[in-house]
Design a protein around this motif. Structure first.
Motif, short mmCIF file in Angstrom:
data_model
loop_
_atom_site.label_atom_id
_atom_site.label_comp_id
_atom_site.label_asym_id
_atom_site.label_seq_id
_atom_site.Cartn_x
_atom_site.Cartn_y
_atom_site.Cartn_z
N LEU A 112 -3.18 5.21 -0.78
CA LEU A 112 -3.90 5.76 0.37
C LEU A 112 -4.61 7.05 0.02
O LEU A 112 -5.77 7.27 0.40
N HIS A 113 -3.90 7.94 -0.70
CA HIS A 113 -4.53 9.20 -1.12
C HIS A 113 -5.77 8.92 -1.97
O HIS A 113 -6.81 9.57 -1.79
N GLY A 124 -5.54 -0.37 4.74
CA GLY A 124 -5.91 0.85 4.04
C GLY A 124 -7.41 1.05 3.99
O GLY A 124 -7.92 2.14 4.28
N THR A 184 0.85 -1.19 0.00
CA THR A 184 0.00 0.00 0.00
C THR A 184 0.88 1.24 0.00
O THR A 184 1.54 1.55 1.00
N THR A 185 0.88 1.94 -1.10
CA THR A 185 1.73 3.12 -1.27
C THR A 185 0.98 4.38 -0.88
O THR A 185 -0.25 4.37 -0.69
N THR A 186 1.70 5.46 -0.78
CA THR A 186 1.08 6.76 -0.48
C THR A 186 0.03 7.13 -1.52
O THR A 186 -1.07 7.57 -1.15
#
Length: 285
Positions: free
Chosen positions: A134-135, A194, A129-131
């Motif tokens: 999540l955004h 997430g 789960t990358t930034t």
């Protein structure tokens, strides 16, 4: 002042008679079912909001696939309102939509955030789960309810003492309104950190919004749904033995939009066929 009498849509002259509503996620089966439910209850106007399915799609009213009111509900005006894909501009678009509604109808009564449900396949693990992921999750599912809570109550407080010149119009002499957020994926296995963060954020908007809405006459609630299928497909992992039909979710939303729920606020109604109640007996930890 008790607004129960005026805010009781289940009347002989129309269940949501005169109400002006917003429904996001309007092209999804749940969103479409909600639109039909509001129209069946006599809403005057429904702004059906959705963004084009791809970045290559031209943003026009025709980009959104919407249901038409049945002949018996023909007085309800369904207004396609295309929006951009979820982005930081969502606050600007929320304000622009409210301005258009007030300019056209002079009132706003119901705001329903029905985002794209979480995918049925397992989401990425916390390690993948990358930034940006999540955004994207928060922009898609949490920002809409937040900005609806921030800006819609003031518009819902606008009164219209004179009857409007559109079908199903009625006067609005007291402040009231309902903000409803539909949260998907309650019945999914392996929700992932997430997605659980996003669900918690959305429920936080509903719970934290109780204090924000104090004295406004506006109520805020959530509907937490489980497995949903077009035809209520059979499922062994659901105590009721099948997935929910979109209209079954829509009926709960209609209840929260109505005066029948006039003393309900800050609540999260679980509509998952009993999955969450069974816990690990159905959904493994």
């Amino acid at each position: 002042m008790d607004s129960t009498d005026e805010f009781s849509p289940y009347r002989e002259d129309g269940k949501l008679y005169g109400f002006v509503c917003v429904v996001t996620g309007a092209s999804h089966p749940i969103g479409q079912a909600i639109i039909q439910e509001l129209a069946a209850h006599g809403a005057a106007a429904i702004y059906a909001c959705d963004h084009p399915p791809s970045s290559n799609t031209t943003t026009t009213a025709q980009s959104t696939s919407l249901p038409s009111p049945s002949p018996s509900h023909h007085l309800t005006k369904i207004i396609p309102y295309p929006t951009s894909p979820p982005s930081p501009a969502i606050e600007h678009e929320t304000l622009a939509l409210i301005d258009e509604i007030l300019a056209s109808f002079g009132r706003l009564d119901i705001w329903i955030c029905s985002p794209i449900p979480l995918p049925s396949s397992p989401p990425p693990s916390i390690f993948s789960t990358t930034t940006p992921i999540l955004h994207s999750l928060f922009e898609t599912h949490a920002l809409g309810p937040f900005f609806a809570l921030k800006h819609a109550p003031a518009a819902m407080g606008k009164l219209s003492p004179q009857k409007g010149g559109y079908p199903n119009a009625v006067r609005k002499t007291q402040k009231y309104g309902s903000i409803i957020t539909v949260i998907g994926g309650e019945g999914e296995k392996g929700g992932g950190v997430g997605y659980e963060m996003v669900r918690g954020a959305v429920l936080g908007v509903v719970k934290g919004g109780v204090g924000v809405l104090k004295g406004t006459g506006v109520r805020g609630n959530a509907v937490c749904v489980g497995f949903v299928g077009e035809g209520g497909e059979e499922r062994d992992d659901v105590p009721l033995g099948r997935a929910a039909k979109p209209r079954e979710i829509a009926r709960v939303v209609g209840f929260l939009a109505s005066g029948f729920s006039s003393y309900v606020t800050g609540a999260s109604l679980v509509v998952d066929g009993g999955v969450s109640a069974m816990g690990p007996n159905i959904v493994p930890i």
